[in-house]
Motif scaffolding. Structure first.
Motif, PDB file in Angstrom:
ATOM      1  N   TYR A 148     -16.079 -17.500   5.337  1.00  0.00           N
ATOM      2  CA  TYR A 148     -15.435 -16.848   6.482  1.00  0.00           C
ATOM      3  C   TYR A 148     -16.287 -15.702   7.016  1.00  0.00           C
ATOM      4  CZ  TYR A 148     -11.439 -19.561   4.943  1.00  0.00           C
ATOM      5  OH  TYR A 148     -10.611 -20.592   4.577  1.00  0.00           O
ATOM      6  N   PHE A 149     -17.051 -15.081   6.142  1.00  0.00           N
ATOM      7  CA  PHE A 149     -18.057 -14.091   6.523  1.00  0.00           C
ATOM      8  C   PHE A 149     -18.995 -13.944   5.335  1.00  0.00           C
ATOM      9  CE2 PHE A 149     -14.596 -11.811   4.536  1.00  0.00           C
ATOM     10  CZ  PHE A 149     -15.195 -10.855   3.727  1.00  0.00           C
ATOM     11  N   GLN A 150     -20.086 -13.245   5.509  1.00  0.00           N
ATOM     12  CA  GLN A 150     -21.084 -13.129   4.445  1.00  0.00           C
ATOM     13  C   GLN A 150     -21.248 -11.675   4.026  1.00  0.00           C
ATOM     14  OE1 GLN A 150     -24.621 -15.020   6.000  1.00  0.00           O
ATOM     15  NE2 GLN A 150     -24.005 -17.023   5.216  1.00  0.00           N
ATOM     16  N   THR A 151     -21.247 -11.463   2.719  1.00  0.00           N
ATOM     17  CA  THR A 151     -21.493 -10.146   2.162  1.00  0.00           C
ATOM     18  C   THR A 151     -21.985 -10.334   0.736  1.00  0.00           C
ATOM     19  OG1 THR A 151     -20.541  -7.958   1.728  1.00  0.00           O
ATOM     20  CG2 THR A 151     -19.120  -9.865   1.314  1.00  0.00           C
ATOM     21  N   ASN A 152     -22.315  -9.249   0.065  1.00  0.00           N
ATOM     22  CA  ASN A 152     -22.764  -9.337  -1.318  1.00  0.00           C
ATOM     23  C   ASN A 152     -21.599  -9.718  -2.233  1.00  0.00           C
ATOM     24  OD1 ASN A 152     -25.366  -8.546  -0.581  1.00  0.00           O
ATOM     25  ND2 ASN A 152     -24.914  -6.384  -0.875  1.00  0.00           N
ATOM     26  N   GLU A 153     -21.900 -10.385  -3.324  1.00  0.00           N
ATOM     27  CA  GLU A 153     -20.885 -10.779  -4.283  1.00  0.00           C
ATOM     28  C   GLU A 153     -20.128  -9.543  -4.780  1.00  0.00           C
ATOM     29  OE1 GLU A 153     -18.599 -13.449  -6.132  1.00  0.00           O
ATOM     30  OE2 GLU A 153     -20.404 -14.036  -5.028  1.00  0.00           O
ATOM     31  N   GLY A 154     -18.809  -9.643  -4.807  1.00  0.00           N
ATOM     32  CA  GLY A 154     -17.991  -8.524  -5.263  1.00  0.00           C
ATOM     33  C   GLY A 154     -17.594  -7.556  -4.166  1.00  0.00           C
ATOM     34  N   ARG A 155     -18.009  -7.830  -2.913  1.00  0.00           N
ATOM     35  CA  ARG A 155     -17.677  -6.927  -1.809  1.00  0.00           C
ATOM     36  C   ARG A 155     -16.704  -7.553  -0.805  1.00  0.00           C
ATOM     37  NH1 ARG A 155     -21.843  -3.162  -1.036  1.00  0.00           N
ATOM     38  NH2 ARG A 155     -20.622  -2.305   0.695  1.00  0.00           N
ATOM     39  N   GLY A 156     -16.491  -8.873  -0.885  1.00  0.00           N
ATOM     40  CA  GLY A 156     -15.558  -9.541   0.017  1.00  0.00           C
ATOM     41  C   GLY A 156     -14.140  -9.493  -0.527  1.00  0.00           C
ATOM     42  N   TYR A 157     -13.163  -9.320   0.378  1.00  0.00           N
ATOM     43  CA  TYR A 157     -11.769  -9.194  -0.060  1.00  0.00           C
ATOM     44  C   TYR A 157     -10.856  -9.576   1.097  1.00  0.00           C
ATOM     45  CZ  TYR A 157      -8.241  -7.225  -3.225  1.00  0.00           C
ATOM     46  OH  TYR A 157      -7.202  -7.064  -4.100  1.00  0.00           O
ATOM     47  N   PHE A 158      -9.763 -10.279   0.816  1.00  0.00           N
ATOM     48  CA  PHE A 158      -8.810 -10.671   1.854  1.00  0.00           C
ATOM     49  C   PHE A 158      -7.478  -9.965   1.646  1.00  0.00           C
ATOM     50  CE2 PHE A 158     -11.665 -14.289   2.513  1.00  0.00           C
ATOM     51  CZ  PHE A 158     -11.663 -14.364   3.897  1.00  0.00           C
ATOM     52  N   GLU A 159      -6.865  -9.539   2.737  1.00  0.00           N
ATOM     53  CA  GLU A 159      -5.541  -8.923   2.701  1.00  0.00           C
ATOM     54  C   GLU A 159      -4.730  -9.385   3.901  1.00  0.00           C
ATOM     55  OE1 GLU A 159      -3.991  -7.513   0.504  1.00  0.00           O
ATOM     56  OE2 GLU A 159      -5.128  -6.019  -0.625  1.00  0.00           O
ATOM     57  N   LYS A 160      -3.398  -9.283   3.784  1.00  0.00           N
ATOM     58  CA  LYS A 160      -2.514  -9.497   4.919  1.00  0.00           C
ATOM     59  C   LYS A 160      -2.293  -8.168   5.622  1.00  0.00           C
ATOM     60  CE  LYS A 160       0.022 -13.470   3.075  1.00  0.00           C
ATOM     61  NZ  LYS A 160       1.362 -14.013   2.732  1.00  0.00           N
TER      62      LYS A 160
END
Length: 281
Positions: free
Chosen positions: A234-246
């Motif tokens: 869904y998007f690109q970032t470093n491992e451990g920096r991506g997070y999803f919320e409502k």
């Protein structure tokens, strides 16, 4: 997978050291718990792993979560579960211990069975817990066969009077955002995580009516990922920096995040504004 849900020490929990240990819930591996933010599951690990400086609690969630893993973080395995079910947090983030009457000889109703949905709602007698398979052996009552046994997870059993709240921490009084943030905004989550919005929209791992916000966290979190969930990026970032919320888990929108160039320019301006020591005569 190394990714695993962890309420990181400097995010929502702030470390257990600041809390009165006597006020924290007393639970053990195998107990069912409810977390402050509504997640429920079974405690599978209590200890001090390499990625943390104090006690961490590992929970096998009842339901799959985008911000969960398989019981391991950065190659260190604390327990084993299926991907999306391993969640780590602090003891102070456990709101309730679910006092279950799922014990040998007790009775319960089946729920949430996907492979054999015809048994949902049926009454069973608890026979024994099979540690090797991590399943409860149950006997169907009023089955056509004289003996009909099933092996089910604890979350598929709904006992009568199955829990008793012993500790309550409610942060739901903090109002959620009412408008969706834009890509590029800097936001704060209900758990205290701060990050830049990198994605706003529908996702394959949630319902079609759910709008999810993908964040690039400012601080690495063992819960995090690289912007990809279940093989879809869904998007690109470093491992451990991506997070999803409502949206209802976001409590503050701090506006557009500053670019790296803007931050560098601010740093240079502050440096040049500092008074310089006089040159020696």
């Amino acid at each position: 997978a190394d990714r695993n849900s962890v309420d990181h020490a400097h995010d929502d929990d702030g470390g257990a050291g600041g809390a009165d240990q006597s006020d924290l819930p007393k639970f053990k591996v195998g107990d069912r718990v409810k977390l402050q933010h509504g997640k429920t599951g079974v405690v599978r690990y209590i200890g001090m792993p390499q990625f943390a400086q104090d006690e961490v609690v590992g929970v096998e969630l009842d339901s799959w979560s985008a911000n969960a893993g398989d019981g391991s973080v950065s190659g260190e395995r604390m327990f084993s579960t299926s991907a999306g079910r391993g969640y780590f947090t602090r003891r102070k983030s456990v709101a309730n211990i679910i006092k279950s009457q799922i014990t040998e000889g007790a009775y319960a109703r089946l729920k949430g069975l996907l492979r054999v949905p015809k048994f949902n709602g049926k009454t069973v007698k608890i026979v024994a817990y099979v540690e090797k398979k991590q399943r409860w052996k149950v006997k169907l009552l009023h089955a056509k066969q004289e003996k009909k046994y099933l092996g089910v997870r604890e979350e598929n059993l709904d006992p009568i009077l199955d829990w008793e709240p012993i500790n309550s921490n409610d942060d739901s009084t903090v109002e959620s955002l009412t408008e969706l943030p834009r890509v590029g905004d800097r936001v704060r989550t209900r758990k205290g995580k701060v990050g830049e919005v990198r994605y706003v929209g529908a996702v394959e791992f949630a319902g079609a009516e759910d709008t999810m916000i993908g964040l690039e966290l400012e601080q690495w979190d063992p819960n995090g990922h690289n912007g990809a969930v279940k093989g879809k990026t869904y998007f690109q970032t470093n491992e451990g920096r991506g997070y999803f919320e409502k949206l209802d888990n976001l409590v503050e929108n701090m506006g557009r995040a500053k670019s790296k160039r803007e931050l560098e320019q601010e740093a240079k301006a502050k440096e040049s504004a500092r008074p310089k020591a006089p040159m020696p005569a």
